[in-house]
Design a protein around this motif. Structure first.
Motif, PDB file in Angstrom:
ATOM      1  N   ARG A 125     -46.469  51.571 -29.286  1.00  0.00           N
ATOM      2  CA  ARG A 125     -45.574  51.366 -30.423  1.00  0.00           C
ATOM      3  C   ARG A 125     -45.735  50.138 -30.909  1.00  0.00           C
ATOM      4  O   ARG A 125     -46.051  48.975 -30.125  1.00  0.00           O
ATOM      5  CB  ARG A 125     -44.046  51.310 -29.887  1.00  0.00           C
ATOM      6  CG  ARG A 125     -42.752  50.914 -30.887  1.00  0.00           C
ATOM      7  CD  ARG A 125     -41.601  50.817 -30.164  1.00  0.00           C
ATOM      8  NE  ARG A 125     -41.498  49.705 -29.064  1.00  0.00           N
ATOM      9  CZ  ARG A 125     -40.952  48.557 -29.398  1.00  0.00           C
ATOM     10  NH1 ARG A 125     -40.254  48.334 -30.559  1.00  0.00           N
ATOM     11  NH2 ARG A 125     -40.899  47.609 -28.485  1.00  0.00           N
ATOM     12  N   SER A 126     -46.140  49.958 -32.059  1.00  0.00           N
ATOM     13  CA  SER A 126     -46.555  48.537 -32.800  1.00  0.00           C
ATOM     14  C   SER A 126     -46.508  48.517 -33.949  1.00  0.00           C
ATOM     15  O   SER A 126     -45.750  49.313 -34.351  1.00  0.00           O
ATOM     16  CB  SER A 126     -48.387  48.598 -32.386  1.00  0.00           C
ATOM     17  OG  SER A 126     -48.813  47.326 -32.508  1.00  0.00           O
ATOM     18  N   ARG A 127     -47.081  47.300 -34.611  1.00  0.00           N
ATOM     19  CA  ARG A 127     -46.662  47.109 -36.115  1.00  0.00           C
ATOM     20  C   ARG A 127     -48.028  46.885 -36.778  1.00  0.00           C
ATOM     21  O   ARG A 127     -48.798  46.050 -36.172  1.00  0.00           O
ATOM     22  CB  ARG A 127     -45.893  45.919 -36.233  1.00  0.00           C
ATOM     23  CG  ARG A 127     -45.697  45.263 -37.636  1.00  0.00           C
ATOM     24  CD  ARG A 127     -44.952  44.228 -37.966  1.00  0.00           C
ATOM     25  NE  ARG A 127     -45.464  43.372 -39.158  1.00  0.00           N
ATOM     26  CZ  ARG A 127     -44.904  42.243 -39.560  1.00  0.00           C
ATOM     27  NH1 ARG A 127     -44.454  41.510 -38.457  1.00  0.00           N
ATOM     28  NH2 ARG A 127     -45.347  41.602 -40.651  1.00  0.00           N
ATOM     29  N   SER A 133     -44.103  50.714 -24.970  1.00  0.00           N
ATOM     30  CA  SER A 133     -44.698  49.563 -24.835  1.00  0.00           C
ATOM     31  C   SER A 133     -45.309  48.926 -26.200  1.00  0.00           C
ATOM     32  O   SER A 133     -44.410  49.508 -27.111  1.00  0.00           O
ATOM     33  CB  SER A 133     -46.214  50.092 -24.067  1.00  0.00           C
ATOM     34  OG  SER A 133     -46.975  50.798 -25.121  1.00  0.00           O
ATOM     35  N   THR A 134     -46.171  48.033 -26.299  1.00  0.00           N
ATOM     36  CA  THR A 134     -46.359  47.571 -27.487  1.00  0.00           C
ATOM     37  C   THR A 134     -47.933  47.886 -27.661  1.00  0.00           C
ATOM     38  O   THR A 134     -48.572  47.224 -28.620  1.00  0.00           O
ATOM     39  CB  THR A 134     -46.402  45.979 -27.912  1.00  0.00           C
ATOM     40  OG1 THR A 134     -47.015  45.466 -26.728  1.00  0.00           O
ATOM     41  CG2 THR A 134     -45.025  45.892 -27.855  1.00  0.00           C
ATOM     42  N   THR A 193     -51.310  49.714 -29.422  1.00  0.00           N
ATOM     43  CA  THR A 193     -51.456  50.402 -30.839  1.00  0.00           C
ATOM     44  C   THR A 193     -51.559  51.703 -30.926  1.00  0.00           C
ATOM     45  O   THR A 193     -52.113  52.300 -29.792  1.00  0.00           O
ATOM     46  CB  THR A 193     -52.451  49.318 -31.581  1.00  0.00           C
ATOM     47  OG1 THR A 193     -53.693  49.442 -30.756  1.00  0.00           O
ATOM     48  CG2 THR A 193     -52.128  47.851 -31.652  1.00  0.00           C
ATOM     49  N   THR A 251     -42.889  48.601 -35.345  1.00  0.00           N
ATOM     50  CA  THR A 251     -41.812  47.748 -34.842  1.00  0.00           C
ATOM     51  C   THR A 251     -41.803  46.499 -35.736  1.00  0.00           C
ATOM     52  O   THR A 251     -42.909  46.050 -36.029  1.00  0.00           O
ATOM     53  CB  THR A 251     -42.171  47.640 -33.488  1.00  0.00           C
ATOM     54  OG1 THR A 251     -41.164  46.884 -32.751  1.00  0.00           O
ATOM     55  CG2 THR A 251     -43.161  46.745 -33.041  1.00  0.00           C
ATOM     56  N   GLY A 260     -44.444  43.851 -23.620  1.00  0.00           N
ATOM     57  CA  GLY A 260     -44.889  45.365 -23.902  1.00  0.00           C
ATOM     58  C   GLY A 260     -46.567  45.778 -23.685  1.00  0.00           C
ATOM     59  O   GLY A 260     -46.807  46.934 -23.985  1.00  0.00           O
ATOM     60  N   ASP A 312     -37.295  44.758 -32.370  1.00  0.00           N
ATOM     61  CA  ASP A 312     -37.076  44.481 -30.978  1.00  0.00           C
ATOM     62  C   ASP A 312     -36.131  43.086 -31.107  1.00  0.00           C
ATOM     63  O   ASP A 312     -36.071  42.309 -31.843  1.00  0.00           O
ATOM     64  CB  ASP A 312     -38.522  43.901 -30.564  1.00  0.00           C
ATOM     65  CG  ASP A 312     -39.334  45.001 -29.898  1.00  0.00           C
ATOM     66  OD1 ASP A 312     -38.690  46.361 -29.943  1.00  0.00           O
ATOM     67  OD2 ASP A 312     -40.246  44.929 -29.352  1.00  0.00           O
TER      68      ASP A 312
END
Length: 327
Positions: free
Chosen positions: A306-308, A289-290, A292, A36, A265, A95
């Motif tokens: 869902r993360s970066r 969500s965020t 990992t 994301t 998230g 986002d």
């Protein structure tokens, strides 16, 4: 349509081989990484340290195109349900609904032929008002003097003497404001802007930009109306935020909006089982969500991670994705 051909250089070939071996080792239970982004910047901004500039974003996209199999959310979730995810599967998401997704990210996505999803905070579409965190950064950037007197808003004296102090001020004020009730958050931001002024350049998508993205291999998802922390709202207001964003975005693109991302998230802190039920009842097919890590077969479709990767270099970003796929 992109004519990009993925690199045959040694490193991308090695990454593809490693990813393929993970898939064989997982015996038909391949995993999916969903990365994301938020804003893409024209140039590096030290006050927005976690937001990549467009040159860095292009490096990331080239790496994903060379080393991984980038899927749309529709493709990925269909494959996940049927347990047929390809090796090295990745989805790209954004986002909030910044116009930089349209102006800066979309040309790069087109260059490499990559699908993506943008989760839009519908209340900011066509609005001259920017999101609260950007208002904080703009005010601190434009403030004069060596300190901000925010005692009247409960935030004390905030030093801004020098770049390092301004970066720290943005981080501290953003962290403080994030979990305030909406009215108290607005009071803090208005007190800050009264002292320092505020930016005038609109940062969020217009309706026409949303439609252009929709026509350009970018899925439109919902991210509430006003980006509240759902656990801070009464249930009726949380439901209105979830359902209202879906309705507004469907009116813009003329098609169903199937995916939802929880603001901020973090499970239990920012949303909980009440809100996953609301999302399901609103007719969304999946929610994110965020957390990992990678999505594995059998996970709840309404709390997908869902993360970066926050790594400073593209190389370590790539390694982290491989680790997520293997773990």
């Amino acid at each position: 349509m992109s004519t990009y051909q993925r690199s045959a250089a040694p490193v991308p070939m090695l990454v593809r081989a490693i990813g393929n071996s993970y898939a064989l080792w997982q015996a038909g239970r391949a995993r999916l990484c969903i990365v994301t982004y938020h804003r893409i910047l024209e140039a590096h901004d030290p006050l927005l340290e976690n937001e990549p500039d467009v040159a860095t974003f292009r490096e990331h996209m080239k790496m994903l195109a060379d080393c991984f199999k980038v899927l749309s959310l529709d493709q990925a979730l269909a494959a996940l349900r049927e347990n047929r995810l390809p090796p090295r599967a990745v989805c790209i998401t954004f986002d909030d609904g910044y116009r930089s997704t349209h102006d800066l990210a979309l040309p790069v996505l087109r260059e490499f032929g990559l699908p993506a999803t943008v989760f839009v905070t519908s209340g900011y579409v066509d609005s001259a008002e920017n999101m609260w965190n950007d208002r904080i950064a703009d005010a601190v950037r434009g403030a004069s003097g060596s300190a901000l007197d925010l005692r009247g808003a409960g935030a004390g004296i905030v030093p801004i003497d020098g770049l390092e102090a301004r970066c720290a001020a943005v981080q501290a004020l953003t962290s403080r404001a994030k979990y305030l009730p909406p009215s108290e958050r607005l009071d803090l931001i208005e007190a800050l802007e009264a002292l320092a002024g505020h930016g005038t350049r609109p940062l969020m998508l217009s309706s026409e930009m949303v439609r252009t993205l929709h026509r350009s291999n970018v899925t439109i998802g919902a991210h509430t109306v006003s980006h509240p922390i759902l656990t801070k709202l009464p249930d009726a207001e949380a439901r209105a935020e979830i359902e209202g964003s879906k309705t507004a975005l469907e009116a813009i693109i003329g098609e169903p909006v199937r995916y939802f991302a929880y603001p901020n998230g973090k499970a239990e802190l920012d949303f909980d089982a009440r809100h996953t039920a609301m999302v399901r009842e609103a007719g969304f097919a999946a929610a994110f969500s965020t957390a990992t890590g990678a999505v594995a077969p059998g996970q709840d479709l309404y709390t997908l991670p869902r993360s970066r990767p926050w790594d400073a270099s593209t190389f370590f970003y790539m390694l982290r994705l491989l680790r997520w796929l293997a773990s």
